[in-house]
Design a protein around this motif. Structure first.
Motif, short mmCIF file in Angstrom:
data_model
loop_
_atom_site.label_atom_id
_atom_site.label_comp_id
_atom_site.label_asym_id
_atom_site.label_seq_id
_atom_site.Cartn_x
_atom_site.Cartn_y
_atom_site.Cartn_z
N LEU A 76 -17.86 -11.56 7.42
CA LEU A 76 -18.02 -11.96 6.06
C LEU A 76 -19.12 -10.79 5.47
CD1 LEU A 76 -18.21 -15.75 5.96
CD2 LEU A 76 -16.29 -14.39 5.37
N ILE A 77 -18.87 -10.32 4.33
CA ILE A 77 -19.48 -9.15 4.23
C ILE A 77 -20.28 -9.46 2.73
CG2 ILE A 77 -19.93 -6.57 3.50
CD1 ILE A 77 -18.85 -7.25 6.25
N GLY A 78 -21.76 -9.11 2.47
CA GLY A 78 -22.16 -9.21 1.16
C GLY A 78 -23.22 -7.99 1.11
N TRP A 79 -23.85 -7.79 -0.26
CA TRP A 79 -24.58 -6.54 -0.09
C TRP A 79 -25.77 -6.79 -1.32
CZ3 TRP A 79 -19.89 -5.22 -2.72
CH2 TRP A 79 -20.23 -4.54 -3.93
N LEU A 80 -26.89 -6.56 -0.81
CA LEU A 80 -28.11 -6.60 -2.06
C LEU A 80 -28.54 -5.10 -2.08
CD1 LEU A 80 -28.05 -9.75 -1.64
CD2 LEU A 80 -30.55 -9.66 -1.56
N ASN A 81 -28.97 -4.79 -3.23
CA ASN A 81 -29.75 -3.48 -3.54
C ASN A 81 -31.31 -3.73 -3.31
OD1 ASN A 81 -27.55 -1.91 -4.55
ND2 ASN A 81 -27.78 -3.07 -6.40
N VAL A 82 -31.99 -2.95 -3.08
CA VAL A 82 -33.33 -3.00 -2.49
C VAL A 82 -34.31 -3.78 -3.64
CG1 VAL A 82 -33.11 -0.94 -1.44
CG2 VAL A 82 -34.29 -0.89 -3.71
N ASP A 83 -33.91 -3.97 -4.68
CA ASP A 83 -34.76 -5.03 -5.61
C ASP A 83 -34.14 -6.41 -5.89
OD1 ASP A 83 -32.66 -3.84 -6.91
OD2 ASP A 83 -33.81 -2.75 -8.76
N ASP A 84 -33.25 -6.57 -5.08
CA ASP A 84 -32.37 -7.98 -5.32
C ASP A 84 -32.82 -8.92 -4.32
OD1 ASP A 84 -30.63 -7.19 -7.47
OD2 ASP A 84 -29.20 -6.57 -5.70
N ALA A 85 -32.86 -10.28 -4.53
CA ALA A 85 -33.14 -11.28 -3.70
C ALA A 85 -32.13 -12.31 -3.58
CB ALA A 85 -34.59 -11.80 -3.81
N TYR A 86 -31.86 -12.79 -2.35
CA TYR A 86 -31.04 -14.18 -2.22
C TYR A 86 -32.03 -15.28 -2.41
CZ TYR A 86 -27.03 -11.98 0.14
OH TYR A 86 -25.70 -11.30 0.29
N THR A 87 -31.39 -16.31 -3.14
CA THR A 87 -32.11 -17.67 -3.10
C THR A 87 -31.84 -18.30 -1.69
OG1 THR A 87 -30.36 -18.96 -3.95
CG2 THR A 87 -31.74 -17.86 -5.33
N PRO A 88 -32.95 -19.12 -1.26
CA PRO A 88 -32.81 -19.67 -0.02
C PRO A 88 -31.44 -20.44 0.03
CG PRO A 88 -35.13 -19.99 -0.67
CD PRO A 88 -34.25 -19.37 -1.95
N GLY A 89 -31.02 -20.36 1.21
CA GLY A 89 -29.70 -21.28 1.33
C GLY A 89 -28.50 -20.73 0.68
N ALA A 90 -28.64 -19.39 -0.04
CA ALA A 90 -27.44 -18.76 -0.58
C ALA A 90 -26.07 -18.58 0.52
CB ALA A 90 -27.86 -17.42 -1.36
N LEU A 91 -26.26 -18.02 1.61
CA LEU A 91 -25.54 -17.72 2.41
C LEU A 91 -24.97 -18.99 3.21
CD1 LEU A 91 -26.64 -14.25 4.25
CD2 LEU A 91 -25.27 -14.62 2.36
N THR A 92 -25.63 -19.72 3.43
CA THR A 92 -25.09 -21.11 3.85
C THR A 92 -24.09 -21.79 2.90
OG1 THR A 92 -27.09 -21.50 5.30
CG2 THR A 92 -25.75 -23.37 4.88
N ARG A 93 -24.22 -21.87 1.57
CA ARG A 93 -23.60 -22.49 0.44
C ARG A 93 -22.12 -21.46 0.41
NH1 ARG A 93 -28.61 -22.95 -2.11
NH2 ARG A 93 -28.33 -21.14 -3.14
N ALA A 94 -22.34 -20.16 0.59
CA ALA A 94 -20.95 -19.44 0.29
C ALA A 94 -20.12 -19.43 1.76
CB ALA A 94 -21.72 -18.04 0.19
N VAL A 95 -20.96 -19.60 2.95
CA VAL A 95 -20.01 -19.72 4.12
C VAL A 95 -19.31 -21.03 3.92
CG1 VAL A 95 -20.12 -19.71 6.82
CG2 VAL A 95 -21.50 -18.00 5.32
#
Length: 733
Positions: A76-95
């Motif tokens: 599973l692949i995602g990408w962020l630019n250097v000025d973005d930020a995930y919210t806590p738990g974001a990847l858990t929800r997506a997975v």
């Protein structure tokens, strides 16, 4: 994460990734930054086994991202630019969502854009995948950092298109939707935050990026619409983009229109020329004004009765039969006038907004004379531009030899510049609230118009029939609502502007206050189950949406996760709507603005606690033991989100504070239910009488009468000063 000379910016982004338990590795693809600028990455990689740094020259972010993708080992692949930020738990929800839906090849969620300088934020214009790829013609509805896709999809679609420069992600979304239209999932949760103006894209590049977004549209759909090109002009106007060096704005836009002509249909090209080259976008305050059509204003001059000789009374003008907020304002005004013994008639103007015309209570007062009502005073209960439409259709004779008072609703602290010419059709302004009065104050002074704040009536005849214990139980039974739960409720018009009414915040605050273990963590935080979580419910009432609504789709998706949330989308008779409000314990309005706030006014009269944003017209009356104001911070209104409000601001409610108030009120309500002898302000006769008197027809009608009698006492002087006389107009035709 692609980067080039990132400096100190990526710390927040990298921390937000590595804090995700589901992150197996982070590949940094650096484009060959000078020595020293990636030292922080190198130092972190030495002690963080999940981080891998690749630093070599590349051909831009698409090429860098492709190199990172080739080195990535996960499925599973995602990408962020250097000025973005995930919210806590974001990847858990997506997975978890991708695990639950193995047919999905890609998933995206909700994003939030923010301004680093001011700290203000706004939701990204996300739409669910069900809208189809055609919606890309208006804008990219996918917030890039929220995306997670399966490696197999990347292999099937092929490499990112480096020729697209900064728009390669947009091209990737369009290709994905074309190839796999039914295998893309949507997650109705906040997954990331990214800056309004990316630090990786300078202001001079903003127009270039917007242009690049049109190229995939032309490539995939054979042509592009004019929206993206028009937005370039708006970005230039608002300072969000800068002109290329030495180019004047008009010459740049002319060159742009000619350059992109082959992408457009002939009609779209004519539209683009009109909006760009005639500068209608660049000068909205001049071009969005009412365009009056010349009429023969004098054909009935001989028949006009002078103001001083007209009977004392009021011609009410507006949406007399439609079941929505402004229609209800007119009906309330009629009853207040009748309570004060003031003669009145009704001149009907169709709202033409799809609202049901089912309230015919004012039909006996209907006046159909095309020259206007018989009485000396007009009271207009319509939005200002709708009054303009009425005058275009009916002519200005109904204004002549009458003193016209206007109840124009508005919901920001600035009056739209485009509406300033409409002060020409008003003799006096009667805003519903001090809030709207504040917006009109400066224009009224400049135009020389008197201004009187005239709060609206909101009386509920015999309110006990809606809020007594038997009535509450019966209403809950009819609508399938839990009998014993503390019921939070909110009612709004989905066909109005959901971004202002903000029902999504009511749901978020409810789940933040009363989390359940099976729900995705609200705001990305894992929350302990609250003791009251099993004893509460949330009702959200709206009208049936007339077409696709992203907000309604979001509410349905979130309600499906939580059995305590009930959605009702019906056009109910007024008495049934009041019964629905009366069976609630709390009215939860986390609006961004309100001109008046009728739902809150009605809830207070029914003994319902009101938790509401401390901003808007409701601040005039949200006080006392049943009112619980919610803190807020000022927030800019997103461009195009609200008519004629670009550059204005409203409120962003503090959901943490709202959740605190929800818990406190729920605890009090449950304690009262357990102890029949406890003092309950919601049943205190003095408290209820105070709220009910404030909105009564008698009190409001008394204010109307007092002002009208003051004017009538000087009717000779008022008649001489009228804006619209029988023999002249205030504008030159």
């Amino acid at each position: 994460m692609p980067c080039l000379s990132p400096g100190l910016i990526p710390r927040e982004a990298v921390d937000s990734i590595l804090a995700q338990p589901d992150c197996l590795e982070l590949v940094i693809a650096d484009g060959g930054s000078p020595d020293g600028s990636i030292g922080w990455f190198q130092e972190l990689a030495s002690r963080e086994p999940r981080l891998r740094l690749v630093s070599e020259p590349d051909r831009g972010p698409a090429d860098a991202l492709q190199k990172a993708l080739c080195r990535a080992r996960g499925s599973l692949i995602g990408w962020l630019n250097v000025d973005d930020a995930y919210t806590p738990g974001a990847l858990t929800r997506a997975v978890n969502a991708l695990t639950d839906h193995p047919e999905w090849l890609m998933l995206y969620g909700e994003g939030e854009e923010f301004n680093r300088d001011t700290g203000l934020s706004q939701p990204y214009h996300t739409l669910p995948g069900s809208v189809g790829p055609g919606r890309f013609r208006s804008h990219s509805f996918i917030c890039q950092p929220t995306v997670l896709f399966r490696r197999t999809m990347g292999l099937l679609l092929g490499e990112f298109d480096a020729q697209c420069g900064c728009a390669f992600d947009f091209d990737f979304w369009v290709r994905a939707f074309e190839a796999f239209p039914h295998r893309i999932g949507y997650l109705p949760h906040l997954q990331c935050r990214n800056p309004l103006q990316s630090a990786t894209i300078s202001r001079p590049q903003q127009a270039e990026v917007a242009l690049e977004n049109t190229e995939p549209l032309a490539c995939h759909f054979g042509r592009t619409g004019v929206t993206c090109l028009q937005n370039i002009a708006l970005d230039l106007q608002l300072g969000m983009a800068e002109l290329p060096e030495s180019d004047g704005c008009v010459s740049y836009l002319r060159e742009l229109a000619d350059q992109k002509r082959h992408w457009l249909t002939p009609d779209d090209f004519v539209n683009l020329q009109r909006t760009l080259l005639e500068q209608e976008i660049l000068r909205p305050t001049q071009t969005q004004c009412v365009r009056w059509q010349p009429m023969n204003f004098y054909q009935r001059v001989a028949e006009l009765v002078p103001f001083q000789q007209r009977p004392f009374g009021v011609n009410l003008i507006g949406h007399a039969f439609e079941v929505f907020g402004i229609g209800e304002e007119l009906r309330m005004a009629a009853r207040a006038l009748q309570a004060a013994g003031l003669p009145c008639c009704v001149i009907y103007h169709a709202a033409a907004n799809g609202s049901a015309c089912s309230d015919r209570s004012l039909e006996p007062l209907l006046c159909t004379d095309p020259t206007g009502g018989p009485y000396a005073f007009n009271l207009v209960c319509m939005a200002a531009p709708i009054q303009a439409r009425w005058l275009q259709e009916s002519g200005c004779d109904p204004l002549r030899e009458r003193y016209t008072l206007t109840n124009w609703p508005w919901e920001t602290l600035q009056w739209p510049e485009a509406w300033l010419p409409l002060l020409q059709v008003a003799d006096e302004l009667w805003p519903f609230s001090r809030f709207t009065g504040k917006a009109l104050e400066a224009p009224a002074v400049e135009a020389g118009r008197p201004l009187q704040v005239m709060p609206s009536a909101a009386e509920i005849p015999d309110p006990e029939r809606f809020c007594s214990a038997p009535a509450r139980a019966a209403a809950r039974l009819r609508h399938g609502l839990p009998a014993e739960a503390v019921l939070f409720g909110y009612g709004f018009d989905l066909n109005s502007t959901a971004i202002r009414k903000n029902p999504m915040a009511a749901l978020e605050a409810f789940q933040l206050a009363f989390p359940l273990p099976h729900l995705p963590a609200t705001f990305g935080r894992e929350c302990n189950v609250h003791p009251l979580s099993e004893h509460v419910a949330l009702l959200i009432k709206t009208f049936p949406p007339q077409g696709f609504s992203a907000e309604w789709h979001w509410l349905q998706a979130r309600a499906a996760e939580d059995s305590r949330i009930v959605l009702i989308a019906e056009s109910l008779p007024r008495e049934e709507l009041l019964a629905l409000y009366g069976c609630c314990d709390v009215f939860l309005s986390l609006h961004r603005s309100e001109g008046f706030g009728r739902g809150m006014a009605e809830a207070l009269q029914l003994g319902v606690d009101v938790i509401a944003t401390d901003f808007g017209g409701n601040t005039d009356f949200c006080s006392g033991p049943l009112a619980h104001p919610v803190r807020y911070r000022p927030a800019p209104i997103p461009r195009g989100a609200y008519p004629c409000a670009d550059g204005h601001s409203w409120a962003e409610p503090d959901l943490e504070h709202a959740a605190e108030l929800c818990r406190a009120v729920a605890a009090r309500r449950l304690a009262l239910a357990a102890d029949p002898h406890a003092v309950d302000p919601s049943r205190n006769p003095a408290v209820l009488a105070s709220y009910r008197e404030r909105f009564s027809f008698a009190v409001v009608g008394g204010r109307y009468r007092a002002r009208l009698e003051e004017l009538w006492a000087d009717r000779e002087g008022v008649g001489a000063r009228l804006r619209w006389r029988g023999d002249r107009s205030p504008v030159g035709w």
